[in-house]
Design a protein around this motif. Structure first.
Motif, PDB file in Angstrom:
ATOM      1  N   GLU A  76       0.780  -1.136   0.116  1.00 35.51           N
ATOM      2  CA  GLU A  76      -0.087   0.012  -0.039  1.00 35.51           C
ATOM      3  C   GLU A  76       0.824   1.259   0.051  1.00 35.51           C
ATOM      4  OE1 GLU A  76      -3.286   2.493   2.959  1.00 35.51           O
ATOM      5  OE2 GLU A  76      -2.162   0.302   3.543  1.00 35.51           O
ATOM      6  N   LEU A  77       0.718   2.056  -1.111  1.00 38.16           N
ATOM      7  CA  LEU A  77       1.546   3.497  -0.889  1.00 38.16           C
ATOM      8  C   LEU A  77       0.976   4.176   0.390  1.00 38.16           C
ATOM      9  CD1 LEU A  77       3.070   5.642  -2.617  1.00 38.16           C
ATOM     10  CD2 LEU A  77       0.615   6.568  -3.186  1.00 38.16           C
ATOM     11  N   TRP A  78       2.153   4.591   1.047  1.00 38.83           N
ATOM     12  CA  TRP A  78       2.232   5.543   2.261  1.00 38.83           C
ATOM     13  C   TRP A  78       2.430   6.845   1.998  1.00 38.83           C
ATOM     14  CZ3 TRP A  78       0.037   3.632   6.326  1.00 38.83           C
ATOM     15  CH2 TRP A  78       0.275   4.501   7.728  1.00 38.83           C
ATOM     16  N   GLY A  79       3.342   6.942   1.134  1.00 39.89           N
ATOM     17  CA  GLY A  79       3.617   8.678   0.628  1.00 39.89           C
ATOM     18  C   GLY A  79       4.645   8.401  -0.586  1.00 39.89           C
ATOM     19  N   PHE A  80       5.019   9.699  -1.093  1.00 37.37           N
ATOM     20  CA  PHE A  80       5.826   9.730  -2.043  1.00 37.37           C
ATOM     21  C   PHE A  80       6.361  11.345  -2.543  1.00 37.37           C
ATOM     22  CE2 PHE A  80       1.945  10.654  -4.062  1.00 37.37           C
ATOM     23  CZ  PHE A  80       2.258  11.774  -5.172  1.00 37.37           C
ATOM     24  N   ARG A  81       7.487  11.304  -2.990  1.00 40.80           N
ATOM     25  CA  ARG A  81       7.970  12.692  -3.360  1.00 40.80           C
ATOM     26  C   ARG A  81       9.074  12.480  -4.243  1.00 40.80           C
ATOM     27  NH1 ARG A  81      10.398  15.460   1.731  1.00 40.80           N
ATOM     28  NH2 ARG A  81      11.959  14.120   1.179  1.00 40.80           N
ATOM     29  N   ASN A  83      11.847  11.468  -6.459  1.00 39.22           N
ATOM     30  CA  ASN A  83      12.177  10.058  -6.529  1.00 39.22           C
ATOM     31  C   ASN A  83      12.022   8.983  -5.751  1.00 39.22           C
ATOM     32  OD1 ASN A  83      14.288  10.801  -5.349  1.00 39.22           O
ATOM     33  ND2 ASN A  83      15.719   9.654  -6.422  1.00 39.22           N
ATOM     34  N   ARG A  84      11.164   9.051  -4.559  1.00 39.16           N
ATOM     35  CA  ARG A  84      11.138   8.160  -3.411  1.00 39.16           C
ATOM     36  C   ARG A  84       9.771   7.799  -3.257  1.00 39.16           C
ATOM     37  NH1 ARG A  84      15.539  11.114   0.652  1.00 39.16           N
ATOM     38  NH2 ARG A  84      17.235  10.338  -0.736  1.00 39.16           N
ATOM     39  N   ILE A  85       9.570   6.919  -2.795  1.00 39.61           N
ATOM     40  CA  ILE A  85       8.302   6.130  -2.467  1.00 39.61           C
ATOM     41  C   ILE A  85       8.433   5.353  -1.172  1.00 39.61           C
ATOM     42  CG2 ILE A  85       6.325   4.566  -2.958  1.00 39.61           C
ATOM     43  CD1 ILE A  85       7.038   4.915  -5.890  1.00 39.61           C
ATOM     44  N   ALA A  86       7.391   5.750  -0.198  1.00 41.67           N
ATOM     45  CA  ALA A  86       7.389   4.612   1.016  1.00 41.67           C
ATOM     46  C   ALA A  86       5.927   3.774   0.910  1.00 41.67           C
ATOM     47  CB  ALA A  86       7.009   5.501   2.254  1.00 41.67           C
ATOM     48  N   VAL A  87       6.097   2.693   1.436  1.00 40.70           N
ATOM     49  CA  VAL A  87       4.879   1.648   1.398  1.00 40.70           C
ATOM     50  C   VAL A  87       4.896   1.152   2.558  1.00 40.70           C
ATOM     51  CG1 VAL A  87       5.021   1.253  -1.067  1.00 40.70           C
ATOM     52  CG2 VAL A  87       6.193  -0.154   0.421  1.00 40.70           C
ATOM     53  N   ARG A  88       3.926   0.498   2.994  1.00 41.96           N
ATOM     54  CA  ARG A  88       3.616  -0.413   4.038  1.00 41.96           C
ATOM     55  C   ARG A  88       3.047  -1.682   3.568  1.00 41.96           C
ATOM     56  NH1 ARG A  88      -0.975  -2.510   4.556  1.00 41.96           N
ATOM     57  NH2 ARG A  88      -0.559  -3.356   6.498  1.00 41.96           N
ATOM     58  N   PHE A  89       3.326  -2.788   4.062  1.00 47.80           N
ATOM     59  CA  PHE A  89       3.004  -4.063   3.334  1.00 47.80           C
ATOM     60  C   PHE A  89       2.746  -5.022   4.368  1.00 47.80           C
ATOM     61  CE2 PHE A  89       7.693  -4.039   3.885  1.00 47.80           C
ATOM     62  CZ  PHE A  89       7.636  -5.287   4.493  1.00 47.80           C
ATOM     63  N   GLU A  90       2.123  -6.136   4.067  1.00 48.56           N
ATOM     64  CA  GLU A  90       1.765  -7.329   4.514  1.00 48.56           C
ATOM     65  C   GLU A  90       2.056  -8.398   3.681  1.00 48.56           C
ATOM     66  OE1 GLU A  90      -1.763  -7.775   6.746  1.00 48.56           O
ATOM     67  OE2 GLU A  90      -2.705  -6.404   5.186  1.00 48.56           O
TER      68      GLU A  90
END
Length: 136
Positions: A76-81, A83-90
């Motif tokens: 799941e996308l958590w945030g972006f800016r 050239n970077r992306i943060a995700v949470r996952f399970e």
């Protein structure tokens, strides 16, 4: 969206697509296919392991999916800016003793100008679950 458009700087639409493509590709459990999304010299931190380059990525994933059977992942996308992306996952998997687990975590991704991931930092925790408690 065409894959050639999935390069930085990311928009909401391209970041969401990048996360979905990563989820789909990891769920193939094909280390060679997954590794193609990363730069030749990609740098990873996965839990307490440090992995460098596609060859080490392939070796790591090959071992991972031999021990993490029936692997199924959701991101799941958590945030972006830029050239970077943060995700949470399970993800869920079964070990060689038939014990089921659900792993939870966060990843920080950094991409080069071509849209290949050059850095991946993952923090992951595993939770033992019963087969009847599986969600994925």
């Amino acid at each position: 969206m065409d894959i050639k458009n999935l390069v930085p700087p990311f928009t909401l639409e391209s970041a969401l697509m990048k996360v979905q493509l990563a989820e789909d590709t990891w769920n193939t459990r094909n280390p060679n296919k997954v590794a193609l999304a990363y730069t030749i010299d990609s740098e990873w931190r996965n839990r307490t392991q440090f992995i460098n380059g596609r060859k080490e990525i392939i070796d790591f994933l090959t071992k991972k999916w031999k021990t993490e059977q029936c692997y199924r992942l959701r991101k799941e996308l958590w945030g972006f800016r830029n050239n970077r992306i943060a995700v949470r996952f399970e993800y869920e998997y079964r070990d060689e003793h038939q014990q089921w687990y659900r792993a939870y975590g966060n990843e920080l991704w950094e991409f080069d100008d071509e849209g290949l991931m050059q850095k991946r930092y993952a923090s992951i925790n595993d939770l033992k679950i019963e087969k009847k408690d599986r969600k994925l």
